[in-house]
Design a protein around this motif. Structure first.
Motif, PDB file in Angstrom:
ATOM      1  N   VAL A 172      38.928  -6.175 -12.901  1.00 49.66           N
ATOM      2  CA  VAL A 172      37.697  -6.934 -13.162  1.00 49.66           C
ATOM      3  C   VAL A 172      36.543  -5.985 -13.468  1.00 49.66           C
ATOM      4  CG1 VAL A 172      35.998  -8.500 -12.161  1.00 49.66           C
ATOM      5  CG2 VAL A 172      38.431  -8.871 -11.727  1.00 49.66           C
ATOM      6  N   LEU A 173      36.418  -4.912 -12.701  1.00 54.85           N
ATOM      7  CA  LEU A 173      35.328  -3.964 -12.935  1.00 54.85           C
ATOM      8  C   LEU A 173      35.514  -3.233 -14.264  1.00 54.85           C
ATOM      9  CD1 LEU A 173      34.920  -2.554  -9.314  1.00 54.85           C
ATOM     10  CD2 LEU A 173      33.620  -4.376 -10.447  1.00 54.85           C
ATOM     11  N   GLU A 225      31.128 -12.204  -3.503  1.00 51.57           N
ATOM     12  CA  GLU A 225      30.926 -13.646  -3.609  1.00 51.57           C
ATOM     13  C   GLU A 225      30.917 -14.128  -5.052  1.00 51.57           C
ATOM     14  OE1 GLU A 225      30.921 -15.746  -0.952  1.00 51.57           O
ATOM     15  OE2 GLU A 225      31.517 -13.871   0.010  1.00 51.57           O
ATOM     16  N   LEU A 226      30.766 -13.210  -5.994  1.00 49.80           N
ATOM     17  CA  LEU A 226      30.750 -13.602  -7.400  1.00 49.80           C
ATOM     18  C   LEU A 226      32.164 -13.892  -7.884  1.00 49.80           C
ATOM     19  CD1 LEU A 226      28.271 -10.986  -8.904  1.00 49.80           C
ATOM     20  CD2 LEU A 226      27.800 -13.389  -8.414  1.00 49.80           C
ATOM     21  N   TRP A 228      42.775 -15.539 -13.168  1.00 53.24           N
ATOM     22  CA  TRP A 228      41.999 -15.743 -11.940  1.00 53.24           C
ATOM     23  C   TRP A 228      40.493 -15.646 -12.195  1.00 53.24           C
ATOM     24  CZ3 TRP A 228      41.686 -10.263 -11.785  1.00 53.24           C
ATOM     25  CH2 TRP A 228      42.874  -9.580 -12.093  1.00 53.24           C
ATOM     26  N   ARG A 229      40.077 -16.141 -13.332  1.00 54.07           N
ATOM     27  CA  ARG A 229      38.667 -16.059 -13.725  1.00 54.07           C
ATOM     28  C   ARG A 229      37.739 -16.771 -12.747  1.00 54.07           C
ATOM     29  NH1 ARG A 229      38.187 -17.760 -19.285  1.00 54.07           N
ATOM     30  NH2 ARG A 229      35.961 -18.063 -18.870  1.00 54.07           N
ATOM     31  N   HIS A 230      38.227 -17.803 -12.038  1.00 54.40           N
ATOM     32  CA  HIS A 230      37.365 -18.573 -11.130  1.00 54.40           C
ATOM     33  C   HIS A 230      37.473 -18.118  -9.681  1.00 54.40           C
ATOM     34  CE1 HIS A 230      36.364 -21.132 -14.444  1.00 54.40           C
ATOM     35  NE2 HIS A 230      37.615 -21.524 -14.618  1.00 54.40           N
ATOM     36  N   ARG A 231      38.310 -17.141  -9.401  1.00 50.96           N
ATOM     37  CA  ARG A 231      38.410 -16.621  -8.035  1.00 50.96           C
ATOM     38  C   ARG A 231      37.250 -15.678  -7.741  1.00 50.96           C
ATOM     39  NH1 ARG A 231      44.321 -14.202  -7.457  1.00 50.96           N
ATOM     40  NH2 ARG A 231      43.483 -13.643  -5.405  1.00 50.96           N
ATOM     41  N   GLU A 277      38.320 -12.084  -2.912  1.00 51.07           N
ATOM     42  CA  GLU A 277      39.651 -12.636  -2.691  1.00 51.07           C
ATOM     43  C   GLU A 277      40.752 -11.834  -3.392  1.00 51.07           C
ATOM     44  OE1 GLU A 277      37.904 -17.237  -2.670  1.00 51.07           O
ATOM     45  OE2 GLU A 277      39.257 -16.550  -4.256  1.00 51.07           O
ATOM     46  N   LEU A 278      40.364 -10.812  -4.151  1.00 56.35           N
ATOM     47  CA  LEU A 278      41.316 -10.087  -4.988  1.00 56.35           C
ATOM     48  C   LEU A 278      41.864  -8.858  -4.293  1.00 56.35           C
ATOM     49  CD1 LEU A 278      39.398 -10.186  -8.396  1.00 56.35           C
ATOM     50  CD2 LEU A 278      41.004 -11.871  -7.474  1.00 56.35           C
TER      51      LEU A 278
END
Length: 268
Positions: free
Chosen positions: A154-155, A97-98, A138-141, A145-146
């Motif tokens: 991201v990790l 959700e983050l 995609w910083r705001h996704r 959703e990825l």
């Protein structure tokens, strides 16, 4: 003028032994890690990931100790350790959700504290980490959703955002396509060689591992060879622990024809 004090290696494993149930999976390992990029390689079940978890302080030891910057790992508070040592698990976790930006921001938590407010320096570290891993678009996704490869990037960015002197990365190229694998390898090399950090990564892709400064070759819970990827003994040991199923060849580098890179090929 007195003698210059000798600084201890950044990360040291001494007599490391780990038991999982009835089985000893890491046996009496002695290793030192200082500035540079070390790739840990070996067949399935060699104990690579267990070794990395032990170095991170996440795996109970049957015997031995781990030292970080000259001190036993347990002597550091959790926050102090988290500032000095960043960890990426093989199966990284974070809430779906983050948003991407919020996940990467978690890398600054050891510096900011639970209730602190991020500074400009913290935000710069987050932006740099996202740029290095190609996460900015995609910083705001939300993480859920990825794709698997996007999530892995991201990790990775979260680990890079810590800006710690030590990075422990377990299979960081998982789910990444070739361009992003190469980008990650170049970033690990840059962190180690240009910024003087200690990078230790478990890698499944052997040709990528051979780009490291040093290889640790493991099998059956033990270290069988340590040295430069071009060392004939290291290469011979690597072939042996994989049962002769591979061969190692040198090819000229496209960017420097007078230099070679090592590639691993299946022995069909």
């Amino acid at each position: 003028m007195g003698p210059v004090p000798v600084r201890p290696p950044m990360l040291v494993a001494h007599g490391l032994q780990v038991r999982l149930g009835e089985r000893v999976v890491v046996r009496g390992i002695d290793l030192e890690f200082d500035a540079g990029w070390t790739a840990v390689v070996g067949p399935n079940g060699a104990g690579k990931s267990t070794l990395l978890r032990a170095l991170a302080g996440l795996q109970p030891l049957e015997s031995g100790e781990v030292r970080l910057d000259g001190h036993v790992l347990s002597a550091w508070s959790p926050r102090q350790r988290a500032c000095r040592l960043a960890w990426l698990a093989q199966q990284g976790d974070a809430s779906g959700e983050l948003t991407v930006h919020d996940v990467v921001r978690l890398g600054r938590l050891p510096h900011v504290g639970l209730f602190g407010h991020p500074s400009r320096e913290d935000e710069r570290a987050v932006e740099r980490a996202m740029a290095d891993t190609g996460c900015v678009p995609w910083r705001h996704r939300r993480l859920g959703e990825l794709s698997g490869g996007e999530r892995q990037r991201v990790l990775l960015a979260r680990a890079l955002a810590v800006q710690s002197p030590v990075l422990l990365l377990d299979e960081p190229t998982t789910h990444l396509d070739p361009p992003h694998q190469i980008a990650l390898v170049r970033r690990m090399a840059s962190l180690a060689r240009d910024e003087g950090r200690t990078v230790v990564s478990v890698l499944h892709e052997l040709s990528l591992a051979l780009a490291a400064d040093r290889l640790v070759v493991m099998a059956a819970g033990q270290v069988h060879a340590v040295g430069h990827p071009g060392d004939p003994l290291v290469q011979r040991t690597l072939v042996e622990v994989f049962g002769g199923a591979i061969r190692i060849e040198s090819v000229p580098r496209s960017d420097a024809p007078d230099m070679v890179q090592w590639v691993v090929l299946p022995r069909l």
